[in-house]
Write an enzyme that holds these catalytic residues in place. Structure first.
Site, short mmCIF file in Angstrom:
data_model
loop_
_atom_site.label_atom_id
_atom_site.label_comp_id
_atom_site.label_asym_id
_atom_site.label_seq_id
_atom_site.Cartn_x
_atom_site.Cartn_y
_atom_site.Cartn_z
N LYS A 154 1.66 -27.39 -30.68
CA LYS A 154 2.65 -28.43 -30.45
C LYS A 154 3.86 -28.03 -31.29
O LYS A 154 3.69 -27.57 -32.43
CB LYS A 154 2.12 -29.78 -30.92
CG LYS A 154 0.92 -30.27 -30.10
CD LYS A 154 1.36 -30.75 -28.74
CE LYS A 154 0.21 -31.38 -27.98
NZ LYS A 154 0.56 -31.71 -26.59
N LYS A 253 -5.32 -31.80 -15.44
CA LYS A 253 -6.11 -32.81 -16.17
C LYS A 253 -6.62 -33.81 -15.15
O LYS A 253 -5.82 -34.37 -14.38
CB LYS A 253 -5.23 -33.56 -17.18
CG LYS A 253 -4.79 -32.75 -18.38
CD LYS A 253 -3.99 -33.60 -19.34
CE LYS A 253 -3.45 -32.74 -20.50
NZ LYS A 253 -2.52 -33.48 -21.35
O1 OSB Z 1 0.27 -32.51 -23.55
O2 OSB Z 1 -1.67 -31.68 -23.40
C1 OSB Z 1 -0.90 -32.51 -23.89
C2 OSB Z 1 -2.71 -34.45 -26.61
C3 OSB Z 1 -2.08 -35.65 -26.53
C4 OSB Z 1 -1.08 -35.82 -25.61
C5 OSB Z 1 -0.70 -34.78 -24.78
C6 OSB Z 1 -1.34 -33.56 -24.84
C7 OSB Z 1 -2.34 -33.40 -25.80
C8 OSB Z 1 -3.04 -32.15 -26.01
C9 OSB Z 1 -4.47 -32.27 -26.43
O3 OSB Z 1 -2.47 -31.09 -25.96
C10 OSB Z 1 -5.31 -31.16 -26.00
C11 OSB Z 1 -6.78 -31.39 -26.30
O4 OSB Z 1 -7.32 -32.48 -26.11
O5 OSB Z 1 -7.43 -30.42 -26.70
MG MG Z 2 0.62 -30.74 -22.40
#
Ligand code: OSB
Ligand code: MG
Length: 362
Positions: A154, A253
């Site tokens: 991130k 997802k």
């Molecule tokens: O954008 O994929 C995302 C977590 C919270 C909100 C958005 C995202 C995420 C993650 C988590 O990247 C990834 C995971 O659960 O391993």
């Molecule tokens: Mg993402």
């Protein structure tokens, strides 16, 4: 339905918010024979990722979705998707309900969820996410033991280069990608081009969800592949992005696209159109991790996903056994349904609220 709160081992920080205790909704469905299926609604407490929240999902499920499904005539989990398709949005609420039905149905036909949906992989490849609050040098040592095959960062705007190069010093041979969650704007295009020099595996969701045109413009000027996450809430979105050349990769997802049925359709279309996909994560419990593992066992999931070990997030997970990563991969379970047992004692312990919906007797 149960509203639960799971304590995270470490806070999960993105540019838009921090998650400490993870609120989730677990949906449990039971048939006449007493068999149970489990699904999970992975909306967050606040609408920082999509517009849904745990509260909105709880309400729409109770008031609209649960009473609307024709439960007597349900012969396949995909019927849930088609019956709920008259309503806009609320993908995560829809997905959680459908997930419970998929698990139950797989158990009824005595197949693993993976085999039921056409999975071909005995193992899925695992990647791990580093949130803004993770101290890289601390966490990397743990993750290296499990052999994760890809790191995702991130990022903070204009601090990306430093973070990418830092992670590369710990893991020089591993692919690294960044997830922007839409923090950039059109005026950042020249800046984003400078990130090409880091040799990233991909950059996930640079612009806002609706910006298919801007993503197309950026992809034309960028060597790094763009991957779309928030932008793709349906097969129709995936087709639009693919045909416009707005990205080269999809993050799929189950929750964001409204359920397994839609996720399967996106996977199928992507495969026919040679677009590689990977399975995204939602800082979720083992119940939805199990659904994700089944999805990622499909042929087109050629890139390691955000499917990490239970211990990445939880002191204690909701499933038995917990998800383990060894040499960067997770074994796809072959027991009927999601293939993990739900730890109902722990589930009860962390339940904050319950709602029981009784279908009419036939
Ligand atoms: O954008 O994929 C995302 C977590 C919270 C909100 C958005 C995202 C995420 C993650 C988590 O990247 C990834 C995971 O659960 O391993
Ligand atoms: Mg993402």
């Amino acid at each position: 339905m149960r509203k639960i709160e799971m304590p995270l081992r470490y806070p999960f920080q993105t540019h838009a918010g921090q998650v400490n205790d993870r609120e989730l909704i677990i949906i449990e469905i039971m048939d006449k024979e007493g068999r149970k299926g489990f699904g999970e609604v992975t909306a967050f407490s606040t609408p920082f990722y999509t517009s849904e929240t745990i509260e909105s999902a709880w309400s729409v499920l109770r008031r609209i979705f649960l009473p609307a499904v024709n439960w007597q005539q349900l012969v396949h989990p995909s019927y849930v998707a088609s019956q709920l398709s008259i309503w806009q949005g609320n993908q995560m609420a829809k997905a959680g309900l459908e997930a419970a039905v998929w698990d139950l149905y797989a158990k009824q036909v005595n197949k693993s969820l993976s085999k039921l949906i056409g999975g071909v992989r005995p193992y899925v490849e695992s990647g791990v996410v580093l949130s803004l609050s993770d101290k890289l040098d601390d966490v990397i040592a743990n993750y290296q033991e499990e052999g994760y095959r890809r790191y995702k960062l991130k990022v903070e705007k204009y601090n990306e280069g430093k973070m990418i190069e830092e992670i590369k010093t710990y893991a020089p041979s591993l692919p690294v990608m960044i997830d922007a969650n839409g923090i950039y704007e059109e005026k950042d295009i020249p800046y984003l081009q400078t990130l090409d020099s880091h040799g990233l595996m991909m950059i996930e969701q640079p612009f806002r969800p609706g910006d298919f045109y801007l993503h197309q413009q950026l992809q034309h000027q960028l060597e790094t592949p763009i991957c779309l996450d928030e932008s793709v809430t349906s097969l129709a979105d995936a087709k639009q992005a693919g045909r416009m050349g707005s990205c080269q990769i999809f993050n799929i997802k189950i929750s964001r696209v409204g359920g397994m049925t839609e996720a399967l359709a996106i996977h199928e279309w992507s495969r026919k159109n040679n677009i590689p996909v990977w399975c995204g994560g939602m800082v979720e419990s083992g119940i939805s991790k199990a659904h994700n593992i089944a999805l990622a066992s499909l042929d087109g999931f050629t890139i390691p996903g955000d499917i990490s070990a239970s211990a990445r997030f939880w002191e204690r997970d909701l499933i038995i056994p917990e998800v383990e990563v060894q040499q960067g991969r997770i074994k796809v379970p072959l027991d009927p349904g999601i293939g993990f047992e739900v730890d109902e004692e722990y589930l009860q312990f962390i339940t904050q609220d319950t709602y029981i919906f009784q279908t009419e007797k036939s």
